[in-house]
Design an enzyme around this catalytic site. Structure first.
Site, PDB file in Angstrom:
ATOM      1  N   SER B 111       0.002   7.024  -4.234  1.00 51.13           N
ATOM      2  CA  SER B 111      -0.483   6.470  -5.497  1.00 51.13           C
ATOM      3  C   SER B 111      -1.724   5.589  -5.384  1.00 51.13           C
ATOM      4  O   SER B 111      -2.344   5.273  -6.367  1.00 51.13           O
ATOM      5  CB  SER B 111       0.637   5.692  -6.173  1.00 51.13           C
ATOM      6  OG  SER B 111       0.993   4.598  -5.356  1.00 51.13           O
ATOM      7  N   LYS B 112      -2.115   5.217  -4.128  1.00 53.42           N
ATOM      8  CA  LYS B 112      -3.288   4.338  -4.020  1.00 53.42           C
ATOM      9  C   LYS B 112      -4.537   5.206  -3.882  1.00 53.42           C
ATOM     10  O   LYS B 112      -5.195   5.220  -2.853  1.00 53.42           O
ATOM     11  CB  LYS B 112      -3.147   3.427  -2.784  1.00 53.42           C
ATOM     12  CG  LYS B 112      -2.031   2.406  -2.926  1.00 53.42           C
ATOM     13  CD  LYS B 112      -2.525   1.015  -3.197  1.00 53.42           C
ATOM     14  CE  LYS B 112      -1.434   0.146  -3.786  1.00 53.42           C
ATOM     15  NZ  LYS B 112      -0.515  -0.407  -2.774  1.00 53.42           N
ATOM     16  N   ASN B 113      -4.822   5.962  -4.868  1.00 56.04           N
ATOM     17  CA  ASN B 113      -5.861   6.975  -4.767  1.00 56.04           C
ATOM     18  C   ASN B 113      -6.583   7.064  -6.097  1.00 56.04           C
ATOM     19  O   ASN B 113      -5.991   7.405  -7.121  1.00 56.04           O
ATOM     20  CB  ASN B 113      -5.166   8.299  -4.415  1.00 56.04           C
ATOM     21  CG  ASN B 113      -6.086   9.478  -4.450  1.00 56.04           C
ATOM     22  OD1 ASN B 113      -6.706   9.772  -5.468  1.00 56.04           O
ATOM     23  ND2 ASN B 113      -6.183  10.182  -3.346  1.00 56.04           N
TER      24      ASN B 113
END
Lengths: 313, 331
Positions: B111-113
């Site tokens: 999700s850190k994208n």
């Protein structure tokens, strides 16, 4: 406590070129231009840029420029404002800015400014204050700042200012040290720092220092070496860097080194990467660590490179 | 690593798949002397070689679409693949509801994208207000794993402003703050809601109830930076109102008297004094009781004393508190 193991870091950066079968590197393929900026700037800060072949770099960077004027993260990728700045910064390191078509790059960036003064990352329209900084920084280096609507750009950045004095990615977005660096840098470049409440922001920034001496990016988050850059450069730009404990921060950064294999990680004992290696060394530069060249807090390039851009024209 | 990691997956190489037999894969061109050559795994190399072929041919077909999915699974940060996927989706007039399912699947653990979030926003924007609920549920899911997730909060703010769904947002903030009163993102969102929600009447209308809420939070955890900042933010642009609200100075006094976690209580008192608060004897006594032994017992200036104490108990920021002291009007 250790010292800065410069030789090991140089070896680490150069070894990244020779490493095979490293899945970690696979995910960096599309942002190689930024990877090059981080690695090469770090080498220059440690006085070791000559270890790299200028012509190889320049020819590869050139092959990443597109018809639109934008640069991509690598050959075979689409242009994006992120890699356009990284490309310009890399060329600046080698004093090769004359090889690019400045008008084309300018046109590309100008095309990314929106009605409200904000900037998109590329044709797909993502808006973020990071892109405002990138646009202004890039055009400033190319002496073309007058081609965009600076007033609106500044107005948009100010609309992202929060009640704590910090800045977010978009209006109302949480204050975050990375976004703050972008907004403060952009305001510095456009001569608009007087529009910041420096005392309020300075206090928010110095509250990022935690017991270990490291800096976090937001209240109640863990410290990370990359904030040594974003918080520190912001503090320097608003003349408030003496509000943090520099000695403890220096110790924190040095503790994030891999003393055996070189490279710097986000916090002590974690795995190293090029990104944090750059931010750690850049942070030490801002802290005036001996043996590291001074870096400009707004342009994120060595001071001698910035001087060359603005005073030798 | 690799696609379909959540299933018993025997992945067939592209060169072995009949539907790809007409395509010649295009290898990565790193230039004659790659500056930062990247080491590859075989599978990834193959997927990207085939991707390059369809990208250069601008083939906007169903097989190209599924190929971008495979490439994305290997490396969701590859923004060029996402771009091309959007072009293909547009050309095929693909069902964007399935696209949300795809995003849901690949977001697991990634999700850190930026690309995933941007793509999600692109899809939601095309689907319009009908997707508001899905987007709220999705961000809620991410935030249940990481309640300070910057992209999720940014997306959620965009959804509120572009697609709606303000009704339950203040409650949601309260829920998150109940789980973790130190969640700065939740406090920021709370401020976002009370200042921008079309359903609440704005900051002034909300001030009274929010002050009560915040004071309670402060009393429970006086060491909470976010709650103190929020309190100050409730009086944005209204310094006089802030100084004259007895609740503010009273909460400071309570905490000073407790002699625990009083750094922010002291700094707030300092700010109040600098803005003209007339402190009575109660404050002087409470502050005097906190003086460290090395401080001048006879220095009667309250603000100076507060600064001196802060210099001692918050040594990391000693220079800041010393500067505050120097900025005080000379007595």
């Amino acid at each position: 406590m250790g010292e800065l193991v410069t030789e090991k870091h140089v070896k680490y950066i150069l070894a990244t070129e020779k490493r095979k079968d490293d899945f970690e590197s696979v995910v960096m393929e599309h942002l190689r231009m930024s990877g090059a900026y981080w690695g090469l700037t770090t080498l220059d800060l440690m006085g070791k840029l000559e270890a790299v072949d200028v012509n190889e770099v320049v020819s590869w960077v050139t092959s990443c420029q597109h018809e639109s004027g934008g640069f991509s993260g690598n050959i075979g990728h689409d242009p994006h404002i992120l890699y356009t700045l990284s490309a310009v910064q890399v060329l600046a390191l080698f004093n090769k800015l004359d090889i690019i078509d400045v008008d084309k790059v300018t046109k590309y960036i100008v095309s990314l400014q929106n009605e409200d003064g904000s900037f998109s990352g590329d044709i797909w329209g993502e808006v973020d204050t990071r892109f405002s900084y990138i646009a202004l920084c890039c055009l400033s280096i190319l002496h073309r700042l007058d081609k965009i609507n600076v007033e609106k750009a500044v107005k948009y950045i100010l609309s992202c200012k929060n009640m704590d004095g910090g800045f977010g990615c978009t209006p109302g977005g949480e204050s975050h040290a990375g976004q703050i660096f972008c907004c403060v840098g952009a305001l510095a470049i456009t001569g608009s720092l007087d529009l910041i409440d420096k005392d309020l922001l300075g206090w928010w920034l110095c509250e990022r220092q935690v017991k270990s001496g490291g800096l976090n990016g937001r209240p109640e988050k863990l410290p990370d070496v990359c904030y040594s850059w974003w918080v520190l450069s912001s503090l320097i730009m608003i003349d408030r860097v003496h509000w943090i404990n520099k000695e403890k921060l220096t110790k924190f950064i040095l503790n994030c080194q891999d003393m055996e294999n070189g490279g710097i990680s986000d916090r002590p004992e974690d795995a190293v990467d090029i990104f944090h290696t750059y931010f750690g060394v850049a942070g030490l530069s801002l802290l005036e660590y001996p043996g590291v060249k001074p870096i400009d807090p707004a342009y994120a390039l060595p001071v001698d490179v910035v001087n060359r851009i603005f005073f030798n024209k | 690593m690799g696609p379909g990691s959540d299933e018993e997956h025997h992945r067939v190489q592209l060169s072995q798949r009949p539907e790809w037999s007409d395509v010649t894969p295009v290898p990565q061109d790193d230039g004659p002397n790659p500056v930062v050559p990247i080491a590859y795994t075989q599978e990834f190399t193959e997927v990207m070689d085939y991707f390059r072929a369809v990208y250069l041919a601008d083939e906007r077909s169903p097989r190209a679409l599924s190929l971008t999915a495979e490439a994305i699974e290997f490396n969701p940060g590859n923004y060029t693949v996402w771009h091309f996927r959007r072009l293909v989706l547009e050309s095929l007039s693909a069902d964007l509801h399935s696209e949300l399912d795809f995003l849901e699947r690949i977001s697991e653990g990634k999700s850190k994208n930026y690309q995933i979030w941007h793509h999600r926003r692109w899809v939601a924007e095309k689907l319009g207000p009908e997707s508001a609920n899905t987007e709220h549920e999705f961000t809620k899911k991410i935030l249940s794993i990481d309640a300070k997730h910057y992209h999720a909060w940014s997306h959620r703010q965009w959804v509120l402003q572009a697609l709606g769904g303000w009704e339950c947002e203040l409650n949601y903030c309260s829920e998150l703050l109940e789980e973790d009163i130190f969640n700065n993102s939740a406090w920021n969102q709370r401020y976002f809601v009370i200042t921008r929600s079309p359903m609440l009447g704005g900051l002034e209308a909300m001030r009274e109830s929010e002050v009560l809420y915040t004071v309670e939070a402060i009393l429970a955890h006086p060491e909470n930076e976010s709650s103190w900042r929020y309190l100050r933010g409730l009086y944005r642009g209204e310094a006089a109102l802030w100084v004259n609200d007895p609740q503010i100075s009273v909460v400071c006094l309570k905490i000073l008297r407790s002699k625990r976690n009083y750094v922010f209580a002291l700094s707030t008192l300092l700010d109040l004094l600098c803005h003209g608060l007339q402190a009575n004897q109660d404050f002087r006594e409470a502050v005097d009781a906190l003086k460290t032994s090395d401080l001048d017992k006879h220095d009667t200036d309250l603000a100076r004393t507060v600064c001196s104490i802060l210099e001692r108990i918050d040594p990391l920021r000693a220079n800041y508190w010393n500067w505050r002291k120097c900025m005080l009007p000379q007595q």
